[in-house]
Design a protein around this motif. Structure first.
Motif, mmCIF file in Angstrom:
data_model
loop_
_atom_site.group_PDB
_atom_site.id
_atom_site.type_symbol
_atom_site.label_atom_id
_atom_site.label_comp_id
_atom_site.label_asym_id
_atom_site.label_seq_id
_atom_site.Cartn_x
_atom_site.Cartn_y
_atom_site.Cartn_z
ATOM 1 N N THR A 316 83.777 19.194 3.999
ATOM 2 C CA THR A 316 83.882 18.231 2.904
ATOM 3 C C THR A 316 83.597 18.842 1.541
ATOM 4 O O THR A 316 83.862 18.204 0.517
ATOM 5 C CB THR A 316 82.914 17.054 3.129
ATOM 6 O OG1 THR A 316 81.575 17.569 3.233
ATOM 7 C CG2 THR A 316 83.268 16.291 4.394
ATOM 8 N N GLY A 317 83.037 20.048 1.518
ATOM 9 C CA GLY A 317 82.751 20.705 0.256
ATOM 10 C C GLY A 317 81.332 20.558 -0.233
ATOM 11 O O GLY A 317 81.010 20.969 -1.361
ATOM 12 N N GLN A 513 90.901 15.398 6.370
ATOM 13 C CA GLN A 513 89.972 14.283 6.271
ATOM 14 C C GLN A 513 90.631 12.926 6.045
ATOM 15 O O GLN A 513 90.030 11.891 6.345
ATOM 16 C CB GLN A 513 88.973 14.586 5.159
ATOM 17 C CG GLN A 513 88.181 15.861 5.425
ATOM 18 C CD GLN A 513 87.737 16.560 4.163
ATOM 19 O OE1 GLN A 513 87.153 15.940 3.271
ATOM 20 N NE2 GLN A 513 88.016 17.852 4.053
ATOM 21 N N LEU A 544 83.915 10.027 1.469
ATOM 22 C CA LEU A 544 83.451 11.409 1.533
ATOM 23 C C LEU A 544 82.737 11.866 0.269
ATOM 24 O O LEU A 544 82.077 12.903 0.275
ATOM 25 C CB LEU A 544 84.627 12.329 1.867
ATOM 26 C CG LEU A 544 85.284 12.030 3.227
ATOM 27 C CD1 LEU A 544 86.402 13.014 3.504
ATOM 28 C CD2 LEU A 544 84.260 12.054 4.354
ATOM 29 N N SER A 545 82.839 11.091 -0.803
ATOM 30 C CA SER A 545 82.075 11.434 -2.002
ATOM 31 C C SER A 545 80.579 11.277 -1.767
ATOM 32 O O SER A 545 79.765 11.867 -2.480
ATOM 33 C CB SER A 545 82.513 10.549 -3.176
ATOM 34 O OG SER A 545 82.138 9.190 -2.959
ATOM 35 N N ALA A 548 79.878 14.728 -0.003
ATOM 36 C CA ALA A 548 80.095 15.881 -0.887
ATOM 37 C C ALA A 548 80.476 15.383 -2.269
ATOM 38 O O ALA A 548 81.553 14.800 -2.447
ATOM 39 C CB ALA A 548 81.182 16.786 -0.327
ATOM 40 N N ASN A 551 84.177 15.093 -3.806
ATOM 41 C CA ASN A 551 85.226 14.856 -2.821
ATOM 42 C C ASN A 551 85.693 13.415 -2.982
ATOM 43 O O ASN A 551 84.945 12.471 -2.742
ATOM 44 C CB ASN A 551 84.698 15.099 -1.405
ATOM 45 C CG ASN A 551 85.793 15.036 -0.348
ATOM 46 O OD1 ASN A 551 86.807 14.368 -0.516
ATOM 47 N ND2 ASN A 551 85.579 15.739 0.750
ATOM 48 N N LYS A 552 86.940 13.214 -3.373
ATOM 49 C CA LYS A 552 87.454 11.878 -3.657
ATOM 50 C C LYS A 552 88.236 11.277 -2.483
ATOM 51 O O LYS A 552 88.830 10.216 -2.617
ATOM 52 C CB LYS A 552 88.345 11.924 -4.899
ATOM 53 C CG LYS A 552 87.604 12.363 -6.160
ATOM 54 C CD LYS A 552 88.527 12.396 -7.369
ATOM 55 C CE LYS A 552 87.763 12.840 -8.614
ATOM 56 N NZ LYS A 552 88.654 12.866 -9.818
ATOM 57 N N LEU A 553 88.212 11.951 -1.334
ATOM 58 C CA LEU A 553 88.973 11.473 -0.193
ATOM 59 C C LEU A 553 88.239 10.350 0.530
ATOM 60 O O LEU A 553 87.011 10.253 0.470
ATOM 61 C CB LEU A 553 89.237 12.619 0.787
ATOM 62 C CG LEU A 553 90.096 13.771 0.279
ATOM 63 C CD1 LEU A 553 90.179 14.868 1.333
ATOM 64 C CD2 LEU A 553 91.493 13.286 -0.095
ATOM 65 N N LYS A 555 88.209 8.684 4.452
ATOM 66 C CA LYS A 555 88.689 8.785 5.824
ATOM 67 C C LYS A 555 89.128 7.418 6.284
ATOM 68 O O LYS A 555 88.383 6.442 6.203
ATOM 69 C CB LYS A 555 87.593 9.336 6.735
ATOM 70 C CG LYS A 555 88.075 9.491 8.142
ATOM 71 C CD LYS A 555 87.371 10.618 8.849
ATOM 72 C CE LYS A 555 88.102 10.916 10.135
ATOM 73 N NZ LYS A 555 89.491 11.313 9.924
#
Length: 703
Positions: A316-317, A513, A544-545, A548, A551-553, A555
């Motif tokens: 996820t970073g 993701q 996911l923000s 991480a 992270n703008k994704l 799931k």
């Protein structure tokens, strides 16, 4: 005006021409034990081997050509005579070391057709089961000791413009989401924006990979694949969309040839699975049955493994595989003792101990740690032969102390070998790498092959690489090590022969993701037919923000969907993929992950439709407990689950993990409910699966 011939008319003309050419004395047939499937082998007047298949008199594969093209020799496609036919029947039961069922019936009829052309001998062996068939080519020992294959001419002539679930033909990756289309529409998707990959080479606008799932207009389900891929390149399928005929397409080597073999030799099986219901495809053991029995004398050391990992935080970073962010890095001259740590390296002593504590406290078997060894600063995208030595840890990873800490807590560490696709380098270091594992008590390795294969010109699915992956599994078996290979060739049932091959990736897993929720309702019909996948389920924080920063994704799944995956995506190696922090906030739902077994005595696929939903029930191999799970795609649905698979003489306590009333995998992932009730075999349980949702149920006998 030019008259355009309809593709199906061309197909019928081809089938008619071939059938007329085959006289009775050149035709042999073999049927499935139940008589529903019939395979017809025909040798044309030109000595061309062909075959066709029907199911209850319905055409499955129209007359299709067979054979190979050989370098500097006449093609092995014609001029043959039939020297004889050997027929037999087998009915046996075998017990897998681990699996979806504790016993598997292997019941088939076999026909081996012996062909010759001068001194050359080529036999074709058919095995026909009630759920499908396979065939392979056998080359007995003969004067021509070696053959170099330049093309395989095997065809699968489809009997209609079926609906297909497919991914593009690619020599290096299967990390695609599936497209659903008619066969005739595959070409129109050639320019679609498929998921990018660091290593990819597509070969045709109508090329697809196996396992390929098909559905006929009259409701039959078909799966085209291969079994027992050993010392041969992986087979893809290339469609002639004017005739709807697939031709085998092998992954080439650097010189453009496909394979070299010495006689005697047998090719992998080419397979077709047939089912009247979607669940028939899911329940089929055709691919496993076509593989050789277990080759290992001692399997006592092979065991299912439930694990966590220092992994998702890097995916996820939130953190890094690298120890340092040094620029102009060169591993051959770099001194880590003088390096400035980047402060984001996840595989550090303190963080790994934190994961060990959590995993041990909740009954897990192992903890995977990625980024533990030197070299991560020097590999991505560089295509270097030597990056990793697989034995030297970073300064902040005390391999001896951490392994002792884990063992004292009752768990093991799981090894990670990222090869950077430098296969020769991995071969040079493999013995020492495995010896290091034995020294510290590791018994599972996750290997990776990210990037273009080195030496250059090779592909992930070429003959050389296919042999490498299996050799790594064999060498690991000698040292009692289990293997979970990522980016390797997709499985073809070899886990029956080498059950220490406990997992593969070889498809798009949850590291992508934001995949569509349809994806995990298709994989069990396709990728998983060859063997289990390390899909890494159990993500609990979909925003996911929150894992991480930056992270703008999101799931696209609910909590209940992620629990259902433990049932629908079978594997003896299952990960709880999220971080301890995310699990701590939902410990009531985490209980199902702790409880769910990994080895089963019986599995029943209740209902399914590819791209829509799957529901499966499984009985624990070591108790009378049953577990049920379902995953759903993009339309909410109500499920009435009959419990008639339960023992009628027992009562059970059902714990139901379900989507909440407002759950939606896109907009409200965290809404879930947990309830309990007493049930028996005459009861049913009603649950609603949300969009991108699912459910999971544990059923424990009341004593």
């Amino acid at each position: 005006m030019k008259k355009i011939q309809h593709p199906l008319m061309a197909l019928l003309l081809l089938a008619t021409a071939l059938s007329v050419a085959c006289s009775a004395d050149r035709t042999e047939t073999v049927s499935s034990p139940d008589g529903n499937i019939e395979i017809k082998f025909c040798l044309t007047p030109q000595g061309e081997p062909t075959y066709s298949a029907t199911y209850k008199d319905r055409p499955i594969v129209a007359n299709s050509l067979m054979g190979f093209e050989i370098k500097d020799a006449e093609p092995l496609t014609g001029g043959f005579r039939m020297d004889g036919v050997n027929s037999s029947e087998t009915h046996e039961t075998w017990a897998p070391v681990w699996g979806e069922n504790d016993s598997i019936v292997n019941n088939y009829r076999q026909m081996a057709v012996n062909l010759s052309r001068g001194d050359l001998k080529m036999n074709i062996e058919f095995r026909v089961y009630d759920d499908g068939f396979g065939f392979r080519y056998l080359f007995p020992e003969q004067p021509a000791k070696q053959y170099v294959v330049t093309d395989e001419m095997t065809q699968f002539a489809m009997a209609g413009d079926h609906t297909a679930w497919w991914i593009p033909g690619d020599y290096d990756t299967q990390e695609y989401e599936y497209t659903r289309s008619r066969l005739s529409e595959i070409r129109s998707h050639a320019d679609d924006e498929f998921m990018p990959n660091v290593s990819s080479q597509r070969f045709s606008p109508t090329g697809v990979q196996t396992a390929l799932l098909l559905k006929t207009d009259d409701g039959l389900y078909l799966s085209l694949h291969e079994a027992a891929l050993v010392d041969f390149p992986a087979m893809h399928l290339d469609l002639d969309d004017s005739t709807l005929v697939f031709k085998a397409h092998l992954t080439p080597g650097p010189d453009g040839t496909m394979a070299t073999f010495d006689t005697p030799f047998k090719t992998p099986w080419r397979t077709v699975t047939i089912g009247e219901k979607a669940t028939d495809i899911l329940a089929s053991n055709l691919i496993l049955n076509l593989n050789d029995p277990c080759a290992l004398d001692d399997v006592s050391w092979i065991h299912p493994t439930k694990y966590m990992g220092v992994w998702w935080e890097m995916i996820t970073g939130a953190s890094s595989w690298n120890y340092t962010d040094a620029e102009n890095f060169d591993l051959s001259t770099f001194d880590y003792s003088k390096a400035k740590p980047n402060g984001r390296h996840a595989a550090n002593n303190e963080n790994v101990r934190r994961y060990i504590d959590f995993a041990a406290r909740h009954g897990f078997d192992q903890l995977l740690v990625e980024g533990w060894n030197i070299g991560w600063e020097d590999w991505f995208g560089k295509e270097k032969d030597y990056v990793f030595d697989f034995v030297t840890p970073y300064p902040d990873f005390d391999i001896a102390a951490l392994n002792k800490y884990a063992h004292d807590k009752g768990i093991r560490l799981m090894m990670h070998h990222e090869t950077s696709a430098a296969v020769d380098n991995y071969d040079r270091h493999m013995d020492k790498a495995y010896d290091l594992m034995k020294k510290y008590g590791y018994d599972v390795v996750k290997s990776g092959y990210v990037g273009n294969i080195i030496p250059r010109g090779e592909h992930h699915y070429s003959q050389k690489q296919v042999s490498h992956y299996l050799n790594a599994v064999k060498k690991a078996a000698d040292k009692h090590i289990m293997v979970n290979a990522h980016e390797a060739v997709r499985p073809t049932g070899l886990c029956r022969t080498y059950p220490n091959l406990v997992g593969n990736e070889s498809a798009m897993g949850q590291e992508y993701q934001a995949m569509s929720p349809k994806h995990c309702t298709i994989l069990p019909f396709t990728r998983l037919k060859g063997g289990p996948m390390d899909f890494t389920p159990g993500i609990f924080e979909m925003d996911l923000s929150k894992t991480a920063l930056g992270n703008k994704l999101h799931k696209n799944a609910t909590i209940a969907n992620q629990l259902g995956l433990y049932m629908t995506m079978y594997s003896p190696l299952q990960m709880a993929a999220d971080t301890p922090d995310n699990y701590e906030r939902k410990m009531d739902a985490f209980q199902f992950i702790k409880d769910v077994p990994l080895d089963w005595s019986e599995s029943r696929y209740i209902d399914a439709e590819p791209g829509e939903f799957i529901i499966v029930a499984r009985k624990d191999k070591n108790s009378d407990d049953w577990f049920v799970g379902g995953v759903n795609a993009e339309e909410a649905r109500d499920v009435v689950l009959d419990l008639d698979f339960l023992d009628p003489d027992m009562k059970y306590m059902a714990t139901i993990y379900a989507d909440g009333k407002r759950a939606n995998g896109y907009t409200n992932s965290n809404d879930y409910s947990i309830s309990t009730r007493e049930v028996n075999s005459s009861d049913n349980i009603q649950v609603r699966m949300a969009v991108a949702g699912g459910f999971a149920i544990s059923l424990k006998p009341i004593i």
